[in-house]
Write a protein that holds these residues in place. Structure first.
Motif, PDB file in Angstrom:
ATOM      1  N   THR A 148      -8.880  40.723 -31.326  1.00  0.00           N
ATOM      2  CA  THR A 148      -8.410  41.524 -30.202  1.00  0.00           C
ATOM      3  C   THR A 148      -7.915  40.636 -29.067  1.00  0.00           C
ATOM      4  OG1 THR A 148     -10.027  43.233 -30.766  1.00  0.00           O
ATOM      5  CG2 THR A 148      -9.017  43.359 -28.591  1.00  0.00           C
ATOM      6  N   THR A 149      -6.774  40.982 -28.528  1.00  0.00           N
ATOM      7  CA  THR A 149      -6.161  40.183 -27.460  1.00  0.00           C
ATOM      8  C   THR A 149      -5.407  41.101 -26.512  1.00  0.00           C
ATOM      9  OG1 THR A 149      -4.780  38.239 -27.026  1.00  0.00           O
ATOM     10  CG2 THR A 149      -4.016  39.750 -28.749  1.00  0.00           C
ATOM     11  N   PHE A 179      -6.889  39.410 -20.244  1.00  0.00           N
ATOM     12  CA  PHE A 179      -7.990  39.785 -21.132  1.00  0.00           C
ATOM     13  C   PHE A 179      -9.180  38.858 -20.885  1.00  0.00           C
ATOM     14  CE2 PHE A 179     -10.145  40.524 -25.196  1.00  0.00           C
ATOM     15  CZ  PHE A 179      -9.923  41.888 -25.389  1.00  0.00           C
ATOM     16  N   SER A 180     -10.367  39.341 -21.254  1.00  0.00           N
ATOM     17  CA  SER A 180     -11.574  38.524 -21.132  1.00  0.00           C
ATOM     18  C   SER A 180     -12.202  38.360 -22.511  1.00  0.00           C
ATOM     19  CB  SER A 180     -12.571  39.177 -20.172  1.00  0.00           C
ATOM     20  OG  SER A 180     -13.754  38.397 -20.080  1.00  0.00           O
ATOM     21  N   TRP A 181     -12.193  37.113 -23.017  1.00  0.00           N
ATOM     22  CA  TRP A 181     -12.834  36.796 -24.295  1.00  0.00           C
ATOM     23  C   TRP A 181     -14.161  36.095 -23.996  1.00  0.00           C
ATOM     24  CZ3 TRP A 181      -7.687  35.270 -23.376  1.00  0.00           C
ATOM     25  CH2 TRP A 181      -6.705  35.966 -24.104  1.00  0.00           C
ATOM     26  N   ASP A 182     -15.246  36.714 -24.402  1.00  0.00           N
ATOM     27  CA  ASP A 182     -16.570  36.128 -24.157  1.00  0.00           C
ATOM     28  C   ASP A 182     -17.194  35.716 -25.486  1.00  0.00           C
ATOM     29  OD1 ASP A 182     -19.049  35.318 -23.370  1.00  0.00           O
ATOM     30  OD2 ASP A 182     -19.624  37.209 -22.396  1.00  0.00           O
ATOM     31  N   PHE A 183     -17.144  34.403 -25.777  1.00  0.00           N
ATOM     32  CA  PHE A 183     -17.754  33.849 -26.975  1.00  0.00           C
ATOM     33  C   PHE A 183     -18.849  32.849 -26.592  1.00  0.00           C
ATOM     34  CE2 PHE A 183     -13.262  34.706 -28.362  1.00  0.00           C
ATOM     35  CZ  PHE A 183     -13.565  35.848 -29.106  1.00  0.00           C
ATOM     36  N   SER A 184     -19.569  33.184 -25.555  1.00  0.00           N
ATOM     37  CA  SER A 184     -20.626  32.297 -25.054  1.00  0.00           C
ATOM     38  C   SER A 184     -21.793  32.200 -26.017  1.00  0.00           C
ATOM     39  CB  SER A 184     -21.115  32.786 -23.690  1.00  0.00           C
ATOM     40  OG  SER A 184     -21.583  34.132 -23.759  1.00  0.00           O
ATOM     41  N   THR A 185     -21.902  33.133 -26.963  1.00  0.00           N
ATOM     42  CA  THR A 185     -23.033  33.138 -27.894  1.00  0.00           C
ATOM     43  C   THR A 185     -22.778  32.279 -29.134  1.00  0.00           C
ATOM     44  OG1 THR A 185     -22.193  35.139 -28.978  1.00  0.00           O
ATOM     45  CG2 THR A 185     -23.738  35.429 -27.146  1.00  0.00           C
TER      46      THR A 185
END
Length: 439
Positions: free
Chosen positions: A47-48, A52-58
């Motif tokens: 998804t883009t 946009f906000s991509w949160d892959f901190s995990t």
């Protein structure tokens, strides 16, 4: 008038938020970067959008590759072995991540190591123009150099939201009787998002997202043995930020039955030491005394390597600290070769038996006529000249003993995984090694 000024202000902020990535932002010779491999393959990376906000901190890392950029003329070649990279104007940047791999074809084990990619970086593009690696098989280590007839344009600069580009690349390499490869690459880049990206490494407020679709077609032959043509359809999702010299996040996906399945996730990171995994392969798979055995290090997360070949008669050659050493076993026997892999925080060891035999070392010449059948086999393994004193050991390529005993012909191996195995047949008169293929 105030309304117009407000709209212009909003537009200017939004435009600034999109960011841009230019040639000077990308890596130069001398840069050393660390890419952490993450195990999170099921997250939504597709998804883009805009702002946009991509949160892959995990993302959770489990291993790390070191990406080294260096002068093309400092990659171990000279003008006579790879003249292309020494001719001014051809290339000005090279990279390597130090990874190795191993595959088997038609009963031959082939190792690939010391990979290098060569680029020409300008203000308007980054294009791959050549590559090199070493292949090891049948006691040989052969350097392979490839020169693109049509270069692979990896990026066009500047990288901005909405940019798209398509290119075709190819090369053909032919080392008579040793190696042949014809490779074609079709690449399509689309910058399809911008916004804020968060990874364990940090938050990047001006990230650009690029989707790269790749169709790669490889035709390869090693020592005259053709490998079935491979056509790979994949895509890479890459996030760029002008503050970093390489994509901050790279997601690789493969097309399976029309669906994109994530196979690899890497994010830019600080140097981190993960648990090591010691592993190696060697070829030839059934070496004879006096021949050179090529050892290929397939370990992960190591920074130092210690080898013991269990061959004290070889003196100082019995040990090595090279990443991918060679060794000559002068006598027949089973050598328990040990590799210890370490980094400042972790250490790991693996021991694999290497069976060295000139088919038979015995005073009884009648035993020479022994053979294994059927080969390839599906369920059962038989020998043409068995002896009641024979003891059999069936090894996998990573040294695990699958079977040990005197009655191998009665064993049903139908559930054994497809692949290549070694069988050692031993008694007081003989020591034989057979290579078999499980269908």
């Amino acid at each position: 008038m105030k309304k117009i000024l407000f709209v212009l202000l909003v537009l200017s902020i939004k435009f600034y938020g999109q960011g841009t990535y230019v040639s000077s932002n990308y890596a130069n010779n001398g840069d050393l970067l660390y890419l952490t491999n993450a195990s999170n393959l099921t997250l939504d990376y597709t998804t883009t959008g805009t702002n946009f906000s991509w949160d892959f901190s995990t993302l959770a890392g489990n291993s790390q590759n070191t990406l080294q950029f260096r002068n093309p003329t400092s990659t171990g070649f000279n003008f006579f072995t790879f003249p292309y990279i020494f001719i001014p104007g051809n290339t000005n940047l090279s990279s390597t991540d130090g990874t190795s791999n191993n595959f088997s074809t038609a009963g031959t084990s082939v190792g690939v190591s010391d990979t290098n990619d060569y680029y020409k970086k300008t203000n308007t593009e980054l294009k791959e123009v050549a590559s090199s690696f070493k292949i090891g098989f049948n006691s040989l280590v052969v350097p392979v150099t490839n020169q693109y007839s049509s270069p692979d344009i990896v990026y066009q600069f500047p990288i901005n939201y909405g940019n798209t580009s398509t290119g075709n690349a190819s090369y053909t390499t032919n080392i008579p009787s040793l190696y042949y490869q014809n490779k074609t690459v079709q690449r399509t880049n689309l910058v399809d998002g911008w916004g804020t990206l968060t990874t364990p490494y940090g938050t990047f407020n001006n990230a650009l997202r690029m989707t790269t679709n790749l169709v790669e077609n490889d035709t390869i032959a090693v020592a005259g043995i053709g490998i079935p043509r491979v056509i790979r359809t994949s895509r890479e999702l890459k996030w760029f930020d002008a503050s970093k010299k390489y994509p901050v996040l790279i997601v690789t996906q493969n097309n399976t039955s029309g669906n994109w399945i994530t196979s690899k996730v890497q994010y830019l990171d600080n140097l981190t030491y993960f648990q090591v995994n010691a592993l190696f392969a060697y070829n030839p798979l059934a070496p004879v005394a006096g021949a050179t055995v090529y050892f290929q290090n397939l370990s992960t997360n190591g920074t130092t390597y210690s080898w013991n070949f269990d061959d004290p008669t070889s003196g100082t050659s019995n040990t090595s600290t090279l990443e991918n050493p060679n060794h000559i076993f002068s006598a027949n026997g089973t050598y328990m070769v040990t590799l210890t892999v370490s980094n400042p925080n972790y250490s790991g060891t693996i021991t694999i038996p290497v069976i060295v035999s000139n088919v038979l070392s015995t005073v009884n010449s009648e035993k020479v006529k022994n053979s294994v059948y059927p080969n390839p086999f599906t369920s059962f393994i038989n020998f043409s000249n068995p002896d009641e004193k024979d003891v059999y050991k069936l090894y996998s390529l990573d040294g695990k003993i699958i079977y040990e005993g005197k009655y191998i012909s009665t064993q049903n191996f139908s559930n054994l995984a497809h692949g290549i195995y070694n069988i050692e047949v031993k008694n007081e008169d003989k020591n034989q090694v057979f290579k078999v293929l499980k269908n």
